[in-house]
Design a protein around this motif. Structure first.
Motif, PDB file in Angstrom:
ATOM      1  N   ILE A  72       0.317  28.780   1.253  1.00 58.69           N
ATOM      2  CA  ILE A  72       1.133  28.916   2.468  1.00 58.69           C
ATOM      3  C   ILE A  72       1.111  27.622   3.280  1.00 58.69           C
ATOM      4  CG2 ILE A  72       1.540  30.365   4.488  1.00 58.69           C
ATOM      5  CD1 ILE A  72      -0.013  32.559   3.077  1.00 58.69           C
ATOM      6  N   GLU A 118      -0.736  28.870  11.288  1.00 55.89           N
ATOM      7  CA  GLU A 118       0.462  29.645  10.939  1.00 55.89           C
ATOM      8  C   GLU A 118       0.194  30.509   9.695  1.00 55.89           C
ATOM      9  OE1 GLU A 118       3.492  29.812  12.425  1.00 55.89           O
ATOM     10  OE2 GLU A 118       4.208  31.209  10.884  1.00 55.89           O
ATOM     11  N   GLN A 152       0.394  34.572   9.322  1.00 58.47           N
ATOM     12  CA  GLN A 152       1.275  35.292   8.395  1.00 58.47           C
ATOM     13  C   GLN A 152       0.464  36.175   7.442  1.00 58.47           C
ATOM     14  OE1 GLN A 152       4.274  35.610   8.892  1.00 58.47           O
ATOM     15  NE2 GLN A 152       4.801  33.863  10.181  1.00 58.47           N
ATOM     16  N   ARG A 160      -0.342  39.218   9.122  1.00 57.67           N
ATOM     17  CA  ARG A 160       0.843  40.058   9.208  1.00 57.67           C
ATOM     18  C   ARG A 160       1.003  40.929   7.959  1.00 57.67           C
ATOM     19  NH1 ARG A 160       6.527  37.199  10.828  1.00 57.67           N
ATOM     20  NH2 ARG A 160       7.743  39.083  11.206  1.00 57.67           N
ATOM     21  N   ALA A 199       4.420  36.312   2.839  1.00 57.30           N
ATOM     22  CA  ALA A 199       3.820  35.513   3.908  1.00 57.30           C
ATOM     23  C   ALA A 199       4.193  34.040   3.773  1.00 57.30           C
ATOM     24  CB  ALA A 199       2.301  35.676   3.885  1.00 57.30           C
ATOM     25  N   LEU A 226       7.652  33.619   4.962  1.00 60.82           N
ATOM     26  CA  LEU A 226       7.755  33.804   6.416  1.00 60.82           C
ATOM     27  C   LEU A 226       7.217  32.601   7.186  1.00 60.82           C
ATOM     28  CD1 LEU A 226       6.638  37.529   6.846  1.00 60.82           C
ATOM     29  CD2 LEU A 226       8.950  36.578   7.091  1.00 60.82           C
ATOM     30  N   ALA A 227       6.192  31.940   6.619  1.00 59.57           N
ATOM     31  CA  ALA A 227       5.583  30.806   7.306  1.00 59.57           C
ATOM     32  C   ALA A 227       6.575  29.668   7.517  1.00 59.57           C
ATOM     33  CB  ALA A 227       4.373  30.305   6.529  1.00 59.57           C
ATOM     34  N   HIS A 250       9.455  30.117   8.635  1.00 58.88           N
ATOM     35  CA  HIS A 250      10.345  30.631   9.685  1.00 58.88           C
ATOM     36  C   HIS A 250      11.806  30.634   9.268  1.00 58.88           C
ATOM     37  CE1 HIS A 250       7.237  31.240  12.604  1.00 58.88           C
ATOM     38  NE2 HIS A 250       6.730  30.059  12.281  1.00 58.88           N
TER      39      HIS A 250
END
Lengths: 363, 507
Positions: free
Chosen positions: A100, A118, A122, A125, A150, A153-154, A156
């Motif tokens: 990530i 970050e 994630q 999450r 994740a 998503l990291a 964005h």
């Protein structure tokens, strides 16, 4: 302005169902499920959106930029589009955390500490901060897929693409991934999901696309598609994947074949083991106690069994329709133990249809 | 995965000990002191193996004296025959007396067979058209004939320090005479360790030239070329252990000098007591390394081996990587070119590729053999590196690239950051092994006269006429070299991996 606008998207290549002039507009916050039989271009459509496949013609405009025109900075657009693959594709040489961190540092120019916090965020999450220092190989399929989510998503992204995210998973691991996707939907993430998970599609989508032969054959709200599909193919597809049907007159009286077919259906619905056992037992008791004696006396008699999920709260029911006889099979006296098992596992509910008995399987 | 370091070290030590043991055995074999021949009558040689240089037509001559020779074997260099005789592969070999005496003087394990096979005479050859042969003959009679035996002893003796030539300090009023001289047959005409042409016939020619006031320009060349040079008019005179025969007399005129004979060289009879192991070893060491500063030659060979292997290894690796990047472009023409190149290199032995490059492609240019070797092995190594890297890249799941692209990596960066690091555990050990093979394969560069370790050993063997010690030295050197390289490559890789891991840990 819509987040994603696809116009006249076509893709033709050898040996694969082509995409035929697809038009689709996706607004901020929409969750779109794409369903349909295998090989109808669902994945191809998704892969055209971030240009892992190059479309033959048409345009895909993301955030005002056409990814199909020559001057577009493809990498910049791809950073706005997260993608989750069927086979997870975690980078095998890096730990979960590094998987990530690395893309953030390489592509967003973040410092290690920024990227790291970050990444931790994630991972939390998706509920995997405890596995941060493991290698991908040490995780289960479901956990790998959550890490993959994740990782996407990291970055964005403004939109997330899911390409059959649960297809490569054991039934036991599907739920954890589905829950993560569900939470994302609740958080308002714009998503396109290609899936065979009808429950997922039903529960979280704002819109469902049914694709067939490289076209969007029908689209609508989950309720429209699953409960009152307008077009024939959609109806047949929805019916096939949401119910099991066996007619002794049409399909024969091979008991082993029946049980195998029932079991296969239960698996395809990702039913729990217990639930599957209940379905099989209910079917077995009804068939062997009420119908086998009848068939022995009357060769022309038959029965159709339908197992389906009905209504808003997904009640699982087994309908039994007697065929080729006027007698009510359920009038017969049966063994007490069998009756006990049947009562334990299912409740007979009234039905207004002729020659039909409906049992609700207890959950 | 990791081997126990103790076992590793033990295995290496035992390998070295084994090699040294073999060396000591060979040293013993060569440590005979007296030069009494093992066989002293032709009868004793019946049923034995007899050797000669490839192409020397003397089977009939030998058979006339020894009717039942077990078999004739053929060798391409004299030093190989010495090795064969000492190790028992052959029992006797044919040479002329000049070379034979030199061998025997240098190598106590050898002795001359007492009965010569056939009398003959050495001669210096002049072209048929040379009108001044009479003048040269007169000069020979005047200045050379008297000192002939003295010269013979000087050039066939062991004392290297007296083997010097006079300077050409005369005026040379009558012009320059061109001499084609053999570059490799002691004691008549040969190149010494420092590249200077020496030998008895060389000295004779210089003496005659001084008398007649000619300057001499020597052209060292292979033995097979000297007569042709005179016949073809490229040289006026030629020399190089030429024995006067009727065939040769038809194409050139000879000034005969020293008598010689064809003679068999055999092992010396087993001595009563072998010299001490360390004594003979230190003598071998002295001859192989100290005399004429031969260690310098070894060192040059070692350096050249290293330079060729490392330079072509690195260049080949880069070329291989470059080929994979080209291959990724999926261009049909490029693919075809790569395929043809790979097939071509795979279908030719390294020696042939080197010779083609050296004699054909760069035949007309003055490019050094080492450079050609580097170029050749780069071309040989690149397809190997390419196929290793390419197949390791293909072994990585396609999904890895797609995932990286989807995140926003460019294809180039995706390969660098995601694909290559994962392919490394496949390609690294394979490349390391290929490199070790490359290092060993460079031992053929001697064919194009590049002075590598093996070739240096060959040259020293040719000079000391002692085969075992240089051979074992080279074996041990290669062994240690390869062991060191494997160690360095592995350690280097460990260090890089650890540094990367540490960087990742920094927070």
């Amino acid at each position: 302005m819509s987040l994603l606008k696809i116009t006249g998207l076509s893709k033709e290549f050898e040996g694969v169902t082509p995409l035929k002039s697809i038009d689709l507009t996706v607004e901020q916050g929409e969750v779109i499920s794409i369903i349909g039989p295998s090989g109808t271009g669902k994945s191809t459509l998704l892969r055209c959106i971030n240009r892992l496949e190059t479309p033959t013609s048409g345009s895909v405009i993301i955030d005002g930029e056409d990814i199909c025109s020559k001057g577009t900075d493809l990498t910049a657009v791809r950073k706005k589009v997260g993608m989750v693959f069927q086979s997870f594709n975690l980078f095998g040489h890096k730990s979960i955390l590094e998987n990530i961190i690395m893309p953030q540092m390489d592509l967003l120019g973040k410092s290690r500490s920024e990227a790291r916090s970050e990444a931790i965020l994630q991972l939390r999450r998706v509920g995997l901060e405890g596995r941060a220092h493991n290698m991908p190989d040490e995780l289960s399929g479901g956990q790998k897929q959550r890490v993959a989510i994740a990782r996407a998503l990291a970055m964005h992204p403004e939109i997330m693409l899911f390409d059959e995210p649960t297809s490569a998973l054991d039934p036991t691991m599907v739920t954890e991934v589905k829950n993560v996707i569900r939470h994302l939907a609740e958080d308002g993430m714009t998503m396109l999901i290609v899936t065979h998970e009808m429950r997922l599609a039903k529960d979280i989508s704002t819109r469902v696309l049914f694709m067939d032969q490289g076209e969007i054959y029908e689209q609508g709200t989950p309720d429209e598609i699953f409960n009152s599909p307008k077009k024939e193919l959609t109806r047949a597809f929805v019916l096939r994947i949401t119910s099991w049907n066996w007619s002794t007159l049409k399909n024969g009286r091979d008991f082993i074949a029946m049980i195998s077919s029932l079991e296969e259906f239960c698996r395809s619905c990702f039913m729990s083991r217990k639930m599957m056992n209940s379905c099989e037992m209910v079917f077995e008791e009804i068939y062997s106690n009420y119908f086998l004696p009848l068939f022995e006396k009357d060769d022309k008699a038959g029965a159709e069994f339908i197992l389906e999920a009905q209504g808003e709260n997904d009640k699982l029911t087994m309908s039994v329709i007697s065929e080729g006889t006027d007698k009510d099979p359920f009038a017969a006296e049966i063994d007490e133990t069998a009756l006990l098992i049947l009562k334990n596992k299912a409740t007979r509910i009234p039905s207004d249809k002729k020659n039909t008995a409906v049992f609700e399987i207890k959950i | 995965m990791k081997r126990n370091p103790a076992i590793r070290i033990l295995s290496i030590i035992s390998a070295v000990v084994l090699l040294c043991l073999m060396m000591s055995m060979t040293a013993n074999a060569a440590s005979a002191q007296e030069n009494k021949p093992e066989y002293s009558s032709f009868d004793e040689l019946n049923g034995k193996t007899i050797s000669m240089l490839t192409g020397a037509p003397f089977e009939e001559l030998i058979s006339s004296k020894i009717p039942n020779v077990k078999q004739f074997t053929y060798y391409s260099t004299s030093s190989d025959m010495v090795l064969a005789a000492l190790s028992g592969k052959t029992d006797a070999f044919l040479q002329n007396t000049a070379i034979g005496e030199l061998f025997v003087n240098r190598n106590p394990g050898l002795a001359l067979f007492p009965e010569p096979l056939k009398e003959a005479q050495f001669g210096i050859a002049f072209s048929k058209g040379n009108k001044e042969l009479g003048k040269w003959q007169a000069a020979y009679d005047k200045v050379c004939a008297g000192v002939l035996d003295e010269l013979w002893d000087k050039w066939t003796g062991l004392d290297e320090s007296v083997k010097t030539l006079p300077e050409q300090d005369w005026a040379g009023k009558n012009g320059t005479i061109r001499v084609a001289a053999c570059d490799s047959i002691e004691p008549m005409s040969y190149l010494s360790g420092d590249g200077e042409l020496k030998g008895m016939e060389v000295e004779l020619i210089l003496m005659m030239a001084k008398e007649l006031d000619y300057k001499v320009s020597f052209m060292p060349m292979e033995f097979s070329g000297i007569l042709a040079a005179v016949e073809g008019g490229k040289a006026d005179i030629c020399c190089g252990s030429l024995i006067i025969t009727p065939e040769r007399s038809e194409v050139v005129n000879f000034i005969p000098h020293h008598d010689t004979a064809f003679i068999l060289v055999v092992r010396s009879a087993a001595p009563e007591e072998a010299a001490g192991f360390f004594e003979s070893l230190s003598e071998s060491f002295r001859r192989t390394f100290i005399v004429e500063d031969r260690w310098k030659l070894m060192l040059t060979g070692l350096c050249n081996t290293l330079i060729i292997a490392i330079a072509s290894g690195i260049a080949g690796l880069l070329l291989g990587f470059f080929m994979t990047t080209l291959k990724r472009k999926n261009n049909k023409i490029i693919d075809a070119v790569i395929a043809v190149y790979n097939t071509l290199v795979a279908g030719l032995p390294a020696v042939v590729i080197l010779m083609l490059l050296f004699y054909v492609v760069f035949g007309k240019t003055d490019i050094s053999a080492v450079i050609v070797s580097i170029l050749g092995f780069t071309l040989i190594f690149a397809p190997k590196a390419y196929s290793v890297i390419w197949s390791s890249l293909n072994a990585i799941d396609k999904g890895q690239l797609e995932a990286a692209l989807a995140l926003g990596y460019t294809e180039k960066k995706a390969y660098r950051r995601v694909i290559l690091p994962q392919a490394k555990k496949i390609y690294f050990p394979l490349l390391r092994n290929q490199f070790v093979l490359l290092l060993k394969e460079t031992s053929v560069v001697g064919f194009i006269s590049a002075m590598d370790l093996t070739h240096a050993g060959d040259v020293i063997r040719g000079r000391t006429l002692e085969a075992f010690f240089p051979l074992m030295t080279i074996a041990i050197t290669y062994f240690i070299l390869i062991w060191l390289f494997t160690l360095i490559i592995n350690k280097g890789n460990d260090i890089i991996t650890k540094r990367n891991a540490r960087e990742a840990e920094k927070e």
